[in-house]
Design a protein around this motif. Structure first.
Motif, PDB file in Angstrom:
ATOM      1  N   THR A 162     -26.381 113.740 -30.306  1.00 44.38           N
ATOM      2  CA  THR A 162     -27.585 113.672 -30.524  1.00 44.38           C
ATOM      3  C   THR A 162     -28.267 112.279 -30.469  1.00 44.38           C
ATOM      4  O   THR A 162     -27.513 111.164 -30.634  1.00 44.38           O
ATOM      5  N   ILE A 163     -29.386 112.234 -30.229  1.00 45.91           N
ATOM      6  CA  ILE A 163     -30.142 110.759 -30.450  1.00 45.91           C
ATOM      7  C   ILE A 163     -30.553 110.705 -32.128  1.00 45.91           C
ATOM      8  O   ILE A 163     -30.741 111.301 -32.857  1.00 45.91           O
ATOM      9  N   GLN A 182     -31.564 107.399 -33.040  1.00 47.86           N
ATOM     10  CA  GLN A 182     -32.528 106.270 -33.197  1.00 47.86           C
ATOM     11  C   GLN A 182     -33.053 105.842 -32.006  1.00 47.86           C
ATOM     12  O   GLN A 182     -32.332 105.753 -30.997  1.00 47.86           O
ATOM     13  N   ILE A 183     -34.552 105.653 -31.983  1.00 53.75           N
ATOM     14  CA  ILE A 183     -35.142 105.297 -30.778  1.00 53.75           C
ATOM     15  C   ILE A 183     -35.089 103.684 -30.817  1.00 53.75           C
ATOM     16  O   ILE A 183     -35.684 103.255 -31.812  1.00 53.75           O
ATOM     17  N   VAL A 218     -32.497 104.149 -26.450  1.00 55.13           N
ATOM     18  CA  VAL A 218     -32.143 105.111 -27.756  1.00 55.13           C
ATOM     19  C   VAL A 218     -30.560 104.925 -27.959  1.00 55.13           C
ATOM     20  O   VAL A 218     -29.880 104.470 -26.991  1.00 55.13           O
ATOM     21  N   ILE A 246     -39.744 112.701 -25.822  1.00 50.88           N
ATOM     22  CA  ILE A 246     -38.499 112.303 -26.576  1.00 50.88           C
ATOM     23  C   ILE A 246     -39.173 111.463 -27.860  1.00 50.88           C
ATOM     24  O   ILE A 246     -38.825 111.689 -28.974  1.00 50.88           O
ATOM     25  N   ASN A 306     -39.149 112.976 -31.675  1.00 51.79           N
ATOM     26  CA  ASN A 306     -38.566 112.129 -32.652  1.00 51.79           C
ATOM     27  C   ASN A 306     -39.483 111.865 -33.744  1.00 51.79           C
ATOM     28  O   ASN A 306     -38.992 112.001 -34.905  1.00 51.79           O
ATOM     29  N   GLN A 307     -40.462 111.735 -33.652  1.00 52.40           N
ATOM     30  CA  GLN A 307     -41.440 111.248 -34.738  1.00 52.40           C
ATOM     31  C   GLN A 307     -41.830 112.518 -35.539  1.00 52.40           C
ATOM     32  O   GLN A 307     -41.889 112.429 -36.664  1.00 52.40           O
ATOM     33  N   LYS A 360     -34.678 117.687 -33.744  1.00 51.56           N
ATOM     34  CA  LYS A 360     -33.453 117.487 -33.287  1.00 51.56           C
ATOM     35  C   LYS A 360     -33.327 117.448 -32.038  1.00 51.56           C
ATOM     36  O   LYS A 360     -33.591 118.310 -31.289  1.00 51.56           O
ATOM     37  N   LEU A 361     -32.938 116.091 -31.378  1.00 51.70           N
ATOM     38  CA  LEU A 361     -32.660 116.018 -30.093  1.00 51.70           C
ATOM     39  C   LEU A 361     -31.363 115.969 -29.766  1.00 51.70           C
ATOM     40  O   LEU A 361     -30.589 115.165 -29.920  1.00 51.70           O
TER      41      LEU A 361
END
Length: 288
Positions: A191-192, A194-195, A206, A264, A268-269, A273-274
């Protein structure tokens, strides 16, 4: 030829030592002996199999174990070779489950040949051609996860002064082709988390929760999916792509966003879930 094969085997031993020292979180995969017709020598068949092993090891994606390292599996493989029953996986399923194998890779070599040619100066040389199929099987029940056929000839056929040399040089392309094979059947998923960099409301870089432990490499490519609820059922929607800039630690990598930066950032904001899933490398490691 003996020198070439010895060099291959010593290389495999070194790779095995490295791979087995970093096994946390990786799937355990066994690789079987490869079946082949009588017109292909056992020595040449093992040379091809060794290149497959070498290529998979270098990806550092799975814990790859040669069946020859387990005596019970080795004896069973020899028995099956004699019975011409290389496709019968169930005979060893219980042994495989005990050893904790998630998958078994089987190989069928179709051909290993070389064509006699003459260059512009009239010098005779040989051009190699190799064709084989790999199957990925769940040994617990014989379920086929996937199969892929490879043919190396023409531009990917080696050249040599003898037919044997041409075939052996062609096997270098076998090793290279394992990158796509591993990316297809042994994907990495994370998963991502944090940006890291944003510009004009577009994610530029990211962090993902994957790193050295899972075998992530620099320039590794990922697809990005948003986890969405469709009529009460969780599904995935592809929204972007990433390219690994730097593997930072056992469980972290910094990635450049190559597609879908705006989506993205927005999702995310919103707390969506990415999910990131590895994809095949592009030609010569190029960008998208």
């Amino acid at each position: 030829m003996k020198k070439i094969l010895l060099a291959i085997m010593f290389g495999i031993m070194a790779l095995c030592t490295y791979a087995q020292s970093n096994t946390e979180g990786k799937e355990k995969v066994y690789i079987d002996y490869f079946s082949h017709s009588r017109d292909i020598s056992n020595t040449m068949a093992e040379a091809l199999r060794s290149k497959v092993i070498e290529g998979i090891h270098e990806m550092n994606r799975v814990v790859l174990i040669d069946v020859a390292s387990d005596e019970a599996l080795k004896k069973e493989a020899i028995r099956r070779q004699k019975e011409s029953a290389m496709g019968d996986v169930t005979a060893r399923s219980e042994e495989m489950k005990t050893l904790g194998a998630r998958y078994l890779i089987q190989g069928q070599i179709s051909s290993m040949t070389a064509t006699r040619k003459k260059d512009d100066d009239g010098k005779i040389y040989y051009k190699g051609s190799v064709s084989y199929t790999l199957k990925v099987v769940d040994p617990s029940d014989g379920t086929l996860k996937g199969t892929q056929t490879f043919t190396h000839e023409g531009l990917t056929g080696g050249r040599g002064d003898t037919s044997e040399e041409a075939i052996l040089k062609t096997l270098d392309y076998v090793k290279l082709s394992m990158d796509d094979f591993v990316d297809e059947y042994f994907k990495i998923e994370g998963t991502i988390v944090q940006i890291e960099e944003v510009k004009n409301k577009k994610a530029k870089t990211v962090y993902i929760d994957l790193g050295k432990t899972k075998g992530v490499l620099e320039s590794q490519k990922f697809l990005v999916y948003a986890e969405v609820d469709i009529a009460g059922e969780i599904s995935r929607k592809e929204i972007g792509q990433l390219n690994v800039k730097e593997v930072l630690s056992a469980g972290r990598s910094l990635c450049k966003v190559t597609k879908g930066g705006e989506e993205i950032f927005r999702l995310n904001q919103e707390g969506t879930k990415l999910i990131v899933v590895s994809r095949k490398q592009t030609f010569m490691g190029g960008i998208f």
